[in-house]
Design a protein around this motif. Structure first.
Motif: not given
Length: 509
Positions: A331-352
């Protein structure tokens, strides 16, 4: 359609819709990381399967995974944050579509496998992405006409099919992961069952904060238990590089061939149905009115992400149904949570190394959490179907027969493996493809084209006054479907009882 002002709070100020609420940074980080963990297995499985089938080396496979995560992050930010009239501005995670796996393997092997096969795949992916992006810019009248192919009876069926097809994926993970030496070991099911039980207990406690991070706590808790028992291995972390940069056209210039492009265009047609269904499902969950312009923006993000994927050594993208289930659960509805997830994924993609830590979550633990979420995806589809009069035989046949078609590839795989041309098999050997196609075709046969779903339940048709209220609740301060990036009115299609279909489905959340 005239813009309706956002509702006023008790103090007389405009209230913010939960979708547009920017949560405190610690919560954004926590909820965003939960989305990443819930999404991670699905994100990396496609490059693993495709890379393995094409005979790539371990080093090449790791690069594909990092490129996938990096592009997933960018694509999710585009979808959730929005750039002008691109992106639905909803909590939708973008991930590589499972529908493309078989066609991409067929394309790659047909081109000789290895990196040579990847180049032909990327040519088809880029072309299909551009075509999808262009389609989503059709004039409003033409786009609305196409959207009539997808009334609630179709989208509800497709979302239900997604959940049903994904549940076995979660169960296979619960068994240890297909191909693993300990596949089916009761120990794996113990981890899955323990993780699932822990999540359900947290949900039962009814504490909003615990509910919102139940999946994350389940994954962390299950991994910790597995580590203490010696079943979570973190050895690959020390062997991984600290930095891994994804560069465009890493394996060379893409190659373009007509049949691979045709296959990928068909794949993108199916992903457009998936994204359309997921957009309406998440809109229903978060209580935000979805119109044809919102769907068009979501599809533009799909097309842009897919074309970008071909450039950055990744694959076609779709709104991930798994994370729609997570939004419903937490029930967490904020789209900015997905933006934060996107930042995490970019970091994971840069940090094997960071990606290797997440990859250490045991399959059994992932399977326990995934099975719960996939079940919730199927439920979202069932809720959409609740807006349709299923007592009417025509609609019942659309749903029932489509579900049967969706189960065919998993139930009778020999039909596709031994009794079908390889090119045709690469296209049809997918429950989502068959189920979605059957739903569209059967709905055309029974309910026709270009008219309302004649058997929609009364609550599925929202009067204009109710639509205005719903839109007011969904309005944000300048970045929703009623305005484009230049402040001009977008071609929003109001929910009207006379037209049924997707635009007329009134959210129940």
């Amino acid at each position: 359609m005239a813009r309706v002002a956002a509702p006023l709070s008790a103090s007389g100020e405009q209230s913010t819709h939960p979708v547009d609420e920017v949560l405190p940074l610690p919560k954004l980080a926590l909820y965003g990381f939960q989305h990443v963990l819930a999404f991670y297995a699905g994100a990396v499985i496609v490059p693993i399967i495709v890379g393995g089938a094409l005979g790539l080396t371990t080093e090449q496979l790791v690069y594909l995974i990092n490129a996938d995560l990096f592009t997933c992050g960018i694509a999710s930010i585009i979808q959730a944050w929005g750039i002008g009239r691109i992106g639905a501005r909803l909590p939708l995670i973008q991930g590589v579509t499972f529908t493309a796996v078989s066609p991409m393997i067929a394309i790659g092997l047909g081109a000789g496998g290895g990196t040579a096969g990847l180049l032909v795949i990327y040519g088809a992916v880029i072309t299909a992405g551009i075509a999808t992006f262009a389609f989503a810019w059709l004039p409003p009248k033409a786009f609305r006409a196409v959207m009539r192919l997808f009334p609630p009876v179709v989208t509800g069926t497709v979302i239900t099919v997604l959940g049903i097809v994904l549940i076995p994926v979660g169960l296979n993970d619960a068994a240890g992961g297909v191909g693993s030496p300990d596949f089916g070991d009761p120990k794996n099911f113990a981890y899955a069952g323990g993780t699932m039980l822990f999540i359900l207990v947290l949900m039962k406690l009814g504490k909003p904060f615990l509910n919102s991070i139940s999946i994350l706590l389940g994954l962390v808790g299950g991994t910790l238990v597995a580590f203490l028992l010696g079943d979570a291995k973190f050895g690959d972390v020390s062997n991984s590089d600290w930095i891994g940069i994804t560069t465009p056209f890493h394996y060379g210039a893409p190659k373009f061939a007509w049949f691979p492009i045709l296959l990928m265009l068909i794949v993108m047609l199916i992903t457009m149905v998936e994204t359309t269904g997921d957009t309406y499902a998440v809109g229903d969950i978060v209580g935000k009115e979805i119109d044809s312009e919102t769907v068009a923006r979501a599809l533009r993000a799909d097309g842009a992400a897919t074309a970008l994927g071909g450039v950055l050594n990744s694959f076609p993208y779709v709104a991930f149904a798994e994370n729609v289930g997570l939004v419903r659960m937490t029930k967490v509805k904020s789209r900015f949570v997905v933006v934060a997830a996107g930042v995490f994924m970019i970091v994971l993609g840069l940090l094997p190394k960071a990606a290797a830590i997440v990859a250490a979550v045991p399959h059994g633990v992932l399977g326990g959490a995934a099975t719960v979420m996939f079940g919730m995806v199927a439920l979202a589809g069932i809720q959409t179907l609740a807006k349709v009069d299923l007592k009417e035989e025509k609609n019942a046949l659309v749903v029932g027969v489509s579900l049967a078609f969706a189960l065919l590839p998993a139930t009778v795989p020999v039909l596709f493996k031994d009794h079908m041309d390889a090119d045709l098999s690469s296209l049809l050997n997918s429950g989502v493809t068959l189920g979605a196609t059957a739903a569209i075709v059967l709905n055309l046969i029974f309910n026709g084209l270009g008219k309302a779903d004649p058997h929609a339940a009364p609550e599925a048709a929202a009067p204009l006054a109710d639509a205005a209220v719903a839109e007011a609740a969904a309005a944000d301060s300048g970045s929703d479907a009623d305005s484009d990036s230049d402040g001009e009115p977008a071609a929003a299609i109001p929910a009207q009882p006379a037209e049924g279909g997707l635009a007329a489905a009134k959210p129940t959340a």
